[in-house]
Enzyme design. Structure first.
Site, mmCIF file in Angstrom:
data_model
loop_
_atom_site.group_PDB
_atom_site.id
_atom_site.type_symbol
_atom_site.label_atom_id
_atom_site.label_comp_id
_atom_site.label_asym_id
_atom_site.label_seq_id
_atom_site.Cartn_x
_atom_site.Cartn_y
_atom_site.Cartn_z
ATOM 1 N N ASP A 99 0.811 -1.231 0.000
ATOM 2 C CA ASP A 99 0.000 0.000 0.000
ATOM 3 C C ASP A 99 0.840 1.276 0.000
ATOM 4 O O ASP A 99 0.438 2.286 0.574
ATOM 5 C CB ASP A 99 -0.978 0.011 1.199
ATOM 6 C CG ASP A 99 -1.743 -1.286 1.300
ATOM 7 O OD1 ASP A 99 -2.272 -1.715 0.271
ATOM 8 O OD2 ASP A 99 -1.794 -1.877 2.398
ATOM 9 N N GLU A 100 2.002 1.205 -0.635
ATOM 10 C CA GLU A 100 2.866 2.401 -0.703
ATOM 11 C C GLU A 100 2.448 3.322 -1.851
ATOM 12 O O GLU A 100 3.037 4.395 -2.036
ATOM 13 C CB GLU A 100 4.335 2.000 -0.929
ATOM 14 C CG GLU A 100 4.980 1.175 0.172
ATOM 15 C CD GLU A 100 4.797 -0.326 -0.065
ATOM 16 O OE1 GLU A 100 4.056 -0.694 -1.013
ATOM 17 O OE2 GLU A 100 5.377 -1.115 0.694
ATOM 18 N N LYS A 122 2.037 1.902 -5.145
ATOM 19 C CA LYS A 122 2.752 1.347 -6.314
ATOM 20 C C LYS A 122 1.941 1.548 -7.595
ATOM 21 O O LYS A 122 2.506 1.733 -8.651
ATOM 22 C CB LYS A 122 3.011 -0.159 -6.128
ATOM 23 C CG LYS A 122 4.024 -0.473 -5.057
ATOM 24 C CD LYS A 122 4.249 -1.963 -4.936
ATOM 25 C CE LYS A 122 3.012 -2.707 -4.439
ATOM 26 N NZ LYS A 122 2.586 -2.368 -3.081
ATOM 27 N N LYS A 142 0.076 4.025 -8.527
ATOM 28 C CA LYS A 142 0.301 5.347 -9.111
ATOM 29 C C LYS A 142 1.657 5.401 -9.829
ATOM 30 O O LYS A 142 1.754 5.906 -10.946
ATOM 31 C CB LYS A 142 0.245 6.416 -8.010
ATOM 32 C CG LYS A 142 0.621 7.758 -8.552
ATOM 33 C CD LYS A 142 0.635 8.892 -7.584
ATOM 34 C CE LYS A 142 1.330 10.062 -8.294
ATOM 35 N NZ LYS A 142 1.223 11.316 -7.615
ATOM 36 N N GLY A 164 -4.500 -4.872 -4.641
ATOM 37 C CA GLY A 164 -5.621 -4.135 -5.214
ATOM 38 C C GLY A 164 -5.242 -2.685 -5.319
ATOM 39 O O GLY A 164 -4.691 -2.134 -4.383
ATOM 40 N N HIS A 165 -5.432 -2.103 -6.469
ATOM 41 C CA HIS A 165 -5.284 -0.660 -6.508
ATOM 42 C C HIS A 165 -6.281 0.006 -7.429
ATOM 43 O O HIS A 165 -6.867 -0.628 -8.295
ATOM 44 C CB HIS A 165 -3.840 -0.209 -6.768
ATOM 45 C CG HIS A 165 -3.197 -0.847 -7.937
ATOM 46 N ND1 HIS A 165 -2.148 -1.707 -7.794
ATOM 47 C CD2 HIS A 165 -3.455 -0.744 -9.247
ATOM 48 C CE1 HIS A 165 -1.790 -2.109 -8.990
ATOM 49 N NE2 HIS A 165 -2.553 -1.556 -9.881
ATOM 50 N N GLN A 194 2.212 -6.200 -3.035
ATOM 51 C CA GLN A 194 2.558 -6.157 -1.609
ATOM 52 C C GLN A 194 3.849 -5.344 -1.397
ATOM 53 O O GLN A 194 4.068 -4.396 -2.112
ATOM 54 C CB GLN A 194 2.680 -7.557 -1.007
ATOM 55 C CG GLN A 194 1.354 -8.302 -0.897
ATOM 56 C CD GLN A 194 0.954 -9.003 -2.174
ATOM 57 O OE1 GLN A 194 1.773 -9.653 -2.804
ATOM 58 N NE2 GLN A 194 -0.290 -8.878 -2.566
ATOM 59 N N ARG A 252 -5.952 0.681 8.320
ATOM 60 C CA ARG A 252 -4.545 0.282 8.394
ATOM 61 C C ARG A 252 -3.887 0.842 9.652
ATOM 62 O O ARG A 252 -4.266 1.929 10.115
ATOM 63 C CB ARG A 252 -3.791 0.784 7.165
ATOM 64 C CG ARG A 252 -4.299 0.169 5.886
ATOM 65 C CD ARG A 252 -3.523 0.681 4.669
ATOM 66 N NE ARG A 252 -4.145 0.161 3.456
ATOM 67 C CZ ARG A 252 -4.335 0.863 2.347
ATOM 68 N NH1 ARG A 252 -3.922 2.106 2.262
ATOM 69 N NH2 ARG A 252 -4.909 0.321 1.302
#
Ligand code: IMP
Length: 427
Positions: free
Chosen positions: A13-14, A16, A18, A40-41, A223, A303
């Site tokens: 969830d950094e 990635k 984008k 998931g993004h 991940q 989170r």
């Protein structure tokens, strides 16, 4: 030709998605090499919102090839739904290719994931319940079912029957649960396999040929390094290798990789259980969670959030060969009086800077912080690094020097236009 890998340097969830989207512009092929629909993004383009799980972000560009490598575990039902949704949104998905060696997640993997988690009680991993771990378990146990197996009716029937016999023993005898029926799985999965048939190729052979022909390839990790089964906070990890898994998961040799972009959030976050030394359980944590919309894309879970941790980041840079950092969500920190950076852990009266393998040691680690002054100015429309407030620049410089890696981009908002370019990784 240039090959670039995008990898998350924290617990996923950094952002990635984008960065992958941003870097896709110069790539002909965008390939996934590990994980499954636990990732998931959400991508925004021309005011439309696209939700992706198994399909690489390159799918939104009809002139690019999107590729699912052999290291991915595929949920065919969710992939089929994802493709249908994309069609409805007007996306041409004909350029998606799937590895013939990718393993399939079957309904019994999902059931087993849930049963295993329930049986672990307090020591549960906090998985996404998508059957990821059990699918990789079968792969390692050499009983998994691959994309190529599912295309042949006889082979599929044979391997499915064997697997189901074994799993039903487990369900009924160990977990005291109901068995699963062959007929409920077979026709449906065989049908989806047939629908996907024309996309199934030897993706490693394809990639090697394209790279040798001079094409740019972007590899999209799912991940993050701290969830890597070898290098993460084991056993609170996923079951694949986000760090360095590109060679085995895409079938391209190490020397063919030119750059590795490590995506990093200006703070840290984690979903699920497991160690998180810089976690903030106070109003600063709440501020960051709300401002950064830190709720799971797949599971919607809130989170856990905390300060950025250079012990984690140094470890991540080492094990995945990061050459550039893409720093995201700098804008989320705007308005904080002070910003902290963890530079080491105090353990038994000593300061350590290497991430411990032992969970027991980790639970006794106290973060050592360096404190920076925050800034108040709105930075969300800043277009070049030198226009950032000097406090933000000091923070960025410190991170860069501490990690010994330069920036490719710094993001000041979710939109593509809110990305400050620092160095071009394709050159
Ligand atoms: P699994 O991958 O579903 O087996 O879950 C293992 C761990 O990885 C759990 O802590 C999950 O919350 C975490 N995880 C899996 N996928 C992601 C992701 O895409 N982002 C963040 N955490 C993830």
């Amino acid at each position: 030709m240039t090959t670039v890998v995008v990898v998350g340097t924290q617990w996923g969830d950094e952002g990635k998605g984008k960065i992958t989207d941003y870097l896709s512009e110069d790539a002909k092929i965008i390939a996934r090499y590990q994980g499954g629909d636990n990732a998931g993004h959400t991508l925004k383009m021309n005011d439309k919102v696209y939700k992706l799980r198994s399909v690489p972000s390159g799918i939104l560009y009809s002139d690019k090839v999107s590729l699912i490598g052999n290291g991915v575990v595929l949920n065919l039902e969710s992939l089929s739904e994802e493709l249908k949704r994309l069609h409805e949104q007007g996306v041409d998905t004909s350029n998606l290719k799937i590895s013939n060696r990718a393993h399939i997640i079957l309904p019994y993997h999902i059931k087993l994931d849930k049963l295993q988690e329930e049986s672990r009680g307090d020591s549960k991993v906090g998985t996404t319940n998508r059957g990821i771990g059990p699918a990789y378990m079968d792969k390692a146990a050499r009983i998994g079912i691959r994309m190529i197996d599912i295309l042949d009716k006889e082979t599929f029937a044979e391997v499915l029957k064997d697997n189901l016999d074994q799993k039903n023993e487990l369900f009924t005898k160990l977990y005291n649960s109901d068995p699963m029926e062959f007929d409920d799985i077979f026709e449906n999965y065989y049908q989806i396999g047939q629908e996907l048939k024309d996309r199934v190729i030897d993706t490693s052979a394809f990639l090697n040929k394209e790279i040798n022909n001079g094409e740019n390839v972007l590899f999209e990790g799912a991940q993050g390094v701290m969830l890597d089964i070898d290098h993460g906070t084991y056993p609170y990890v996923t079951s694949s290798n986000p760090a360095g898994g590109v060679s085995t998961g895409a079938g391209v040799g190490g020397p063919m990789i030119d750059r590795v972009v490590g995506v990093v959030k200006a703070y840290s976050s984690r979903v699920g259980e497991g160690p998180f030394p810089t976690q903030l359980d106070d109003e600063i944590g709440d501020f960051i969670r709300e401002r950064g919309h830190e709720y799971g894309t797949v599971t919607k879970r809130p989170r856990r959030v905390g300060w950025i941790d250079t012990v984690v980041l140094k470890h991540a840079c080492n094990v995945s060969g990061v050459t550039h950092l893409a720093l995201n969500v700098l804008d989320v920190l705007t308005g904080l009086e002070e910003i902290k950076v963890c530079t080491g852990y105090e353990l038994n009266g000593k300061v350590i800077t290497e991430y411990p393998a032992s969970l027991k040691e980790l639970s006794n680690c106290k973060p050592v912080y360096k404190t920076f002054a925050g800034w108040d100015q709105d930075i969300t429309s800043i277009k070049s690094l030198e226009d950032l407030p000097h406090e933000a620049l000091e923070y960025l410089d410190f991170l860069k020097n501490q990690l010994g890696v330069s920036y490719s981009t710094v993001s000041v908002g979710p939109d593509r236009s809110q990305t400050i370019p620092v160095s071009d990784v394709w050159k």
